[in-house]
Design a protein around this motif. Structure first.
Motif, short mmCIF file in Angstrom:
data_model
loop_
_atom_site.label_atom_id
_atom_site.label_comp_id
_atom_site.label_asym_id
_atom_site.label_seq_id
_atom_site.Cartn_x
_atom_site.Cartn_y
_atom_site.Cartn_z
N UNK A 209 0.87 -1.26 0.10
CA UNK A 209 -0.17 -0.08 -0.21
C UNK A 209 0.91 1.42 -0.13
N UNK A 210 2.04 1.23 0.61
CA UNK A 210 2.94 2.39 0.75
C UNK A 210 4.16 2.56 -0.07
N UNK A 211 4.69 1.09 -0.41
CA UNK A 211 5.93 1.24 -1.09
C UNK A 211 7.13 1.16 -0.12
N UNK A 212 6.72 0.94 1.06
CA UNK A 212 7.89 1.33 2.26
C UNK A 212 8.06 0.00 2.83
N UNK A 213 9.25 -0.66 2.92
CA UNK A 213 9.47 -1.98 3.57
C UNK A 213 9.30 -1.83 5.10
N UNK A 214 8.98 -3.01 5.66
CA UNK A 214 9.09 -3.11 6.88
C UNK A 214 10.57 -3.77 7.31
N UNK A 215 11.53 -2.91 7.91
CA UNK A 215 12.77 -3.36 7.91
C UNK A 215 13.48 -3.87 9.43
N UNK A 216 12.20 -4.08 10.22
CA UNK A 216 12.62 -4.61 11.41
C UNK A 216 11.79 -4.83 12.21
N UNK A 217 11.56 -6.09 13.18
CA UNK A 217 10.50 -6.26 14.18
C UNK A 217 11.51 -6.34 15.52
N UNK A 218 11.42 -5.44 16.19
CA UNK A 218 12.11 -5.56 17.54
C UNK A 218 11.52 -6.01 18.79
N UNK A 219 11.90 -7.08 19.55
CA UNK A 219 11.09 -7.80 20.43
C UNK A 219 11.16 -6.93 21.66
N UNK A 220 9.96 -6.96 22.59
CA UNK A 220 9.82 -6.31 23.98
C UNK A 220 10.99 -6.91 24.71
N UNK A 221 11.67 -5.92 25.31
CA UNK A 221 12.68 -6.39 26.09
C UNK A 221 13.10 -5.17 27.24
N UNK A 222 13.66 -5.87 28.35
CA UNK A 222 14.10 -4.63 29.43
C UNK A 222 15.40 -4.26 29.03
N UNK A 223 15.38 -2.98 28.54
CA UNK A 223 16.70 -2.31 27.95
C UNK A 223 17.68 -1.80 29.32
N UNK A 224 16.93 -1.43 30.10
CA UNK A 224 17.92 -0.91 31.49
C UNK A 224 18.55 0.26 31.15
N UNK A 225 17.99 1.05 30.30
CA UNK A 225 18.44 2.43 30.25
C UNK A 225 17.48 3.39 30.73
N UNK A 226 18.09 4.83 31.13
CA UNK A 226 17.03 5.58 31.74
C UNK A 226 16.09 6.02 30.58
N UNK A 227 14.98 6.51 30.98
CA UNK A 227 13.86 7.09 30.28
C UNK A 227 14.20 8.41 29.78
N UNK A 228 13.74 8.65 28.39
CA UNK A 228 14.12 10.20 27.96
C UNK A 228 13.26 10.83 28.76
N UNK A 229 12.18 10.78 29.35
CA UNK A 229 11.16 11.72 29.98
C UNK A 229 10.49 11.25 31.00
N UNK A 230 10.60 11.40 32.19
CA UNK A 230 9.86 10.76 33.06
C UNK A 230 10.61 9.72 33.59
N UNK A 231 9.87 8.71 34.10
CA UNK A 231 10.37 7.17 34.33
C UNK A 231 9.30 6.24 34.28
#
Length: 466
Positions: A209-231
């Motif tokens: 429909x868009x001509x744009x490929x889906x180039x990744x499917x990243x799983x849900x995981x605990x990354x342990x980095x601080x959040x950008x805003x809030x927490x």
């Protein structure tokens, strides 16, 4: 450039991972976000920037600098914010309505972006919110306008865990102007739980429909980095640990500095007196509006609850704005924040000055600190200060650190310096446990997961290094 269909889609994490991946390839990489809105900030050369760009610079293995986030908007109320331009507050722009700010801010954005493009082989840009916010396109600085100026290829990230990700991607694509749509090169589905085979045939139909490929499917995981805003909700591995309650008032700031605590203690965000029960350490963090947050503390009964815990010997730590709340009085001769009585748990007073103090600092704890803070005696920690308030002792309160950076009365400790609880040495002293992994190792783990699940060669081809 990494854009998202919404806030919290994963733009910052994808940008961080791509920065580290390209740095591993030997490229000179810099992050860039034209305008960020966050009360989580770090001190770098020239002033303060959003924590996300600070972490992205570390991921890129380069020195963080104010040009990587030339505009930082720090909320101080529902309709009020402080605008930080190239690391320093701009009172004149802060006073303007939102739509009137862009013409005054764009020169700093374009100068910073051009400088980074000239100095680095690759600049990885991050968008803000969604590029399809059609009500704000006329004053956009961070999405379409920045991408056009950098002549950037764009990846669009959606949070599939929320539901509706394919509609979000298709709707965003459909609302983009033609020029922005031409820049869009790939879709990424983030936070996927389950078997990727269940996605079929949606990615293929979206591409058709868009001509744009889906180039990744990243799983849900605990990354342990601080959040950008809030927490986000603190992570726990279920191991019995000391409970630390961090009071999360409405305009709490720099909550990212408590992320390392999750590895050595059971971290709890406290919004009521009940949330303090069982905690061995109470933390009053920084605040972007001290007087307002202090009023909120009183409105929910946390003022008396904190005082009651201190009376029975529970450790209380105030950091920056939290220290100012613990004192006897707030003075505001220049109408920067607000005046009023503090919690009177430390014999100090704070005056809000016009000029914000923004600097890196080393806090050196005094010798012979009393129990329950004796473990900190004679230790030195590198941190940072971001504050309008100038705090001074009144009466016989004891200095906890040199150079007027901290005071102590019994179990109550107040510090002007952020970052103390990020120090492995301090965490070992207070909790008897060291964090299992460093910030750099955490970035590596994030990058490994992300790059295993997106088309790395596709990314490399976009930047010309395949």
């Amino acid at each position: 450039m990494v854009q998202g269909t919404s806030s919290w889609a994963g733009k910052s994490l994808m940008t961080t991972a791509i920065c580290r991946h390209l740095a591993r390839k030997g490229l000179r990489v810099a992050p860039f976000k034209a305008q960020n809105m966050s009360n989580n900030a770090r001190v770098v050369n020239g002033g303060e920037i959003g924590v996300a760009q600070y972490l992205q610079a570390i991921a890129a293995r380069t020195e963080p600098d104010v040009r990587m986030n030339p505009i930082l908007v720090k909320p101080e109320g529902m309709t009020r914010s402080q605008v930080v331009v190239l690391g320093k507050p701009d009172q004149a722009v802060s006073a303007l309505p939102w739509r009137d700010r862009a013409p005054h801010l764009w020169p700093a954005v374009i100068a910073s972006l051009r400088a980074l493009l000239a100095e680095y082989e690759v600049v990885v840009l991050e968008g803000a919110g969604s590029p399809a916010e059609i009500n704000l396109m006329d004053c956009d600085l961070t999405n379409i306008r920045a991408a056009t100026q950098a002549d950037a290829s764009v990846l669009l990230v959606a949070d599939i865990d929320r539901g509706g990700a394919f509609a979000h991607l298709y709707g965003t694509w459909g609302l983009l102007p033609d020029e922005a749509r031409r820049r869009l090169k790939g879709f990424i589905l983030n936070k996927f739980r389950g078997d990727p085979a269940l996605l079929v045939p949606a990615p293929e139909r979206l591409t058709a429909m868009t001509g744009i490929p889906v180039v990744g499917v990243v799983p849900y995981f605990e990354h342990h980095l601080p959040d950008e805003d809030g927490a986000a909700t603190p992570i726990s591995d279920g191991t019995p640990a000391t409970v630390v309650a961090v009071i999360r008032y409405p305009f709490a700031s720099n909550l990212d500095e408590f992320k390392a605590l999750e590895q050595v203690a059971l971290l709890r965000w406290a919004r009521s007196a009940v949330d303090l029960e069982g905690a061995r350490l109470l933390v009053l963090p920084g605040s972007k509006h001290v007087a307002s947050d202090l009023a909120w503390l009183r409105s929910v009964g946390l003022d008396s609850a904190v005082a009651a815990k201190a009376r029975v010997g529970v450790r209380v730590l105030g950091v920056c704005g939290g220290l100012q709340m613990l004192g006897q009085r707030l003075h505001d001769p220049y109408r920067v924040d607000g005046a009023g009585d503090g919690l009177a748990l430390l014999a100090v007073e704070t005056t809000f000055e016009r000029e914000k103090l923004t600097r890196r600092a080393t806090i050196r704890f005094a010798s012979g600190l009393p129990v329950p803070w004796s473990e900190l005696s004679n230790r030195a920690v590198n941190g940072y200060e971001i504050r309008h308030g100038r705090t001074v002792a009144k009466g016989a309160t004891r200095m906890a650190a040199t150079d007027g950076l901290g005071w102590i009365e019994g179990p109550v400790l107040g510090l002007t310096v952020h970052g103390v609880l990020e120090s492995p040495e301090i965490l070992i002293a207070l909790f008897g446990r060291a964090p299992a992994y460093s910030l750099d190792a955490t970035i590596d783990r994030l990058t490994d997961v992300v790059m295993r699940n997106i088309d790395a060669r596709f990314i490399e081809e976009l930047v010309g290094c395949a």
